[in-house]
Design a protein around this motif. Structure first.
Motif, short mmCIF file in Angstrom:
data_model
loop_
_atom_site.label_atom_id
_atom_site.label_comp_id
_atom_site.label_asym_id
_atom_site.label_seq_id
_atom_site.Cartn_x
_atom_site.Cartn_y
_atom_site.Cartn_z
N GLY A 1 7.58 13.27 5.71
CA GLY A 1 7.54 11.95 6.31
C GLY A 1 6.63 10.97 5.58
N MET A 2 6.04 11.37 4.49
CA MET A 2 5.13 10.47 3.78
C MET A 2 5.86 9.26 3.20
N ALA A 3 7.07 9.45 2.74
CA ALA A 3 7.80 8.32 2.16
C ALA A 3 8.00 7.24 3.22
N THR A 4 8.33 7.64 4.43
CA THR A 4 8.53 6.68 5.51
C THR A 4 7.23 5.96 5.82
N ALA A 5 6.14 6.69 5.87
CA ALA A 5 4.84 6.07 6.14
C ALA A 5 4.45 5.11 5.01
N GLU A 6 4.74 5.49 3.78
CA GLU A 6 4.42 4.62 2.65
C GLU A 6 5.25 3.34 2.70
N TYR A 7 6.52 3.45 3.06
CA TYR A 7 7.35 2.26 3.19
C TYR A 7 6.83 1.36 4.30
N ALA A 8 6.41 1.97 5.40
CA ALA A 8 5.88 1.19 6.52
C ALA A 8 4.61 0.45 6.12
N MET A 9 3.72 1.12 5.40
CA MET A 9 2.48 0.47 4.96
C MET A 9 2.77 -0.66 3.97
N ALA A 10 3.71 -0.41 3.06
CA ALA A 10 4.07 -1.46 2.09
C ALA A 10 4.69 -2.66 2.79
N THR A 11 5.50 -2.42 3.80
CA THR A 11 6.12 -3.50 4.56
C THR A 11 5.07 -4.31 5.30
N LEU A 12 4.12 -3.62 5.93
CA LEU A 12 3.04 -4.32 6.63
C LEU A 12 2.19 -5.14 5.66
N ALA A 13 1.91 -4.58 4.50
CA ALA A 13 1.12 -5.31 3.50
C ALA A 13 1.87 -6.54 3.03
N ALA A 14 3.18 -6.41 2.80
CA ALA A 14 3.99 -7.54 2.36
C ALA A 14 4.03 -8.64 3.43
N CYS A 15 4.14 -8.25 4.69
CA CYS A 15 4.14 -9.24 5.77
C CYS A 15 2.79 -9.95 5.86
N GLY A 16 1.72 -9.21 5.70
CA GLY A 16 0.40 -9.82 5.71
C GLY A 16 0.21 -10.79 4.56
N PHE A 17 0.67 -10.40 3.39
CA PHE A 17 0.58 -11.27 2.22
C PHE A 17 1.42 -12.53 2.42
N ALA A 18 2.61 -12.38 2.98
CA ALA A 18 3.47 -13.54 3.23
C ALA A 18 2.82 -14.49 4.23
N ALA A 19 2.20 -13.95 5.26
CA ALA A 19 1.52 -14.79 6.25
C ALA A 19 0.35 -15.54 5.61
N LEU A 20 -0.37 -14.87 4.74
CA LEU A 20 -1.48 -15.52 4.04
C LEU A 20 -0.96 -16.66 3.15
N LEU A 21 0.12 -16.41 2.42
CA LEU A 21 0.70 -17.45 1.57
C LEU A 21 1.17 -18.65 2.38
N ILE A 22 1.78 -18.38 3.51
CA ILE A 22 2.25 -19.48 4.36
C ILE A 22 1.07 -20.30 4.85
N ALA A 23 0.01 -19.63 5.25
CA ALA A 23 -1.17 -20.35 5.73
C ALA A 23 -1.78 -21.19 4.61
N ILE A 24 -1.82 -20.66 3.41
CA ILE A 24 -2.39 -21.40 2.28
C ILE A 24 -1.50 -22.58 1.91
#
Length: 61
Positions: A17-40
């Motif tokens: 299940g590590m691949a699924t967890a890694e995809y989930a973490m990457a997705t969360l990181a991408a969403c956080g980065f997108a939110a930061l870019l939008i705010a900037i």
């Protein structure tokens, strides 16, 4: 004739299940980065700089 038959136990690797967890973490990181870019990009300072770049580019053409 009641024999106890041991069924083979399927071994689960430690990283199942590590691949699924890694995809989930990457997705969360991408969403956080997108939110930061939008705010900037919504800030007045950055908006003014981008508008200045666009106006300068249009005036050259």
């Amino acid at each position: 004739m009641n024999q106890d038959v041991e069924e083979p136990v399927e071994e689960i690797p430690g990283d199942a299940g590590m691949a699924t967890a890694e995809y989930a973490m990457a997705t969360l990181a991408a969403c956080g980065f997108a939110a930061l870019l939008i705010a900037i990009l919504r800030s007045d300072e950055v908006r003014g700089m981008l508008l200045g770049i666009v106006r300068q580019g249009l005036s050259l053409g």
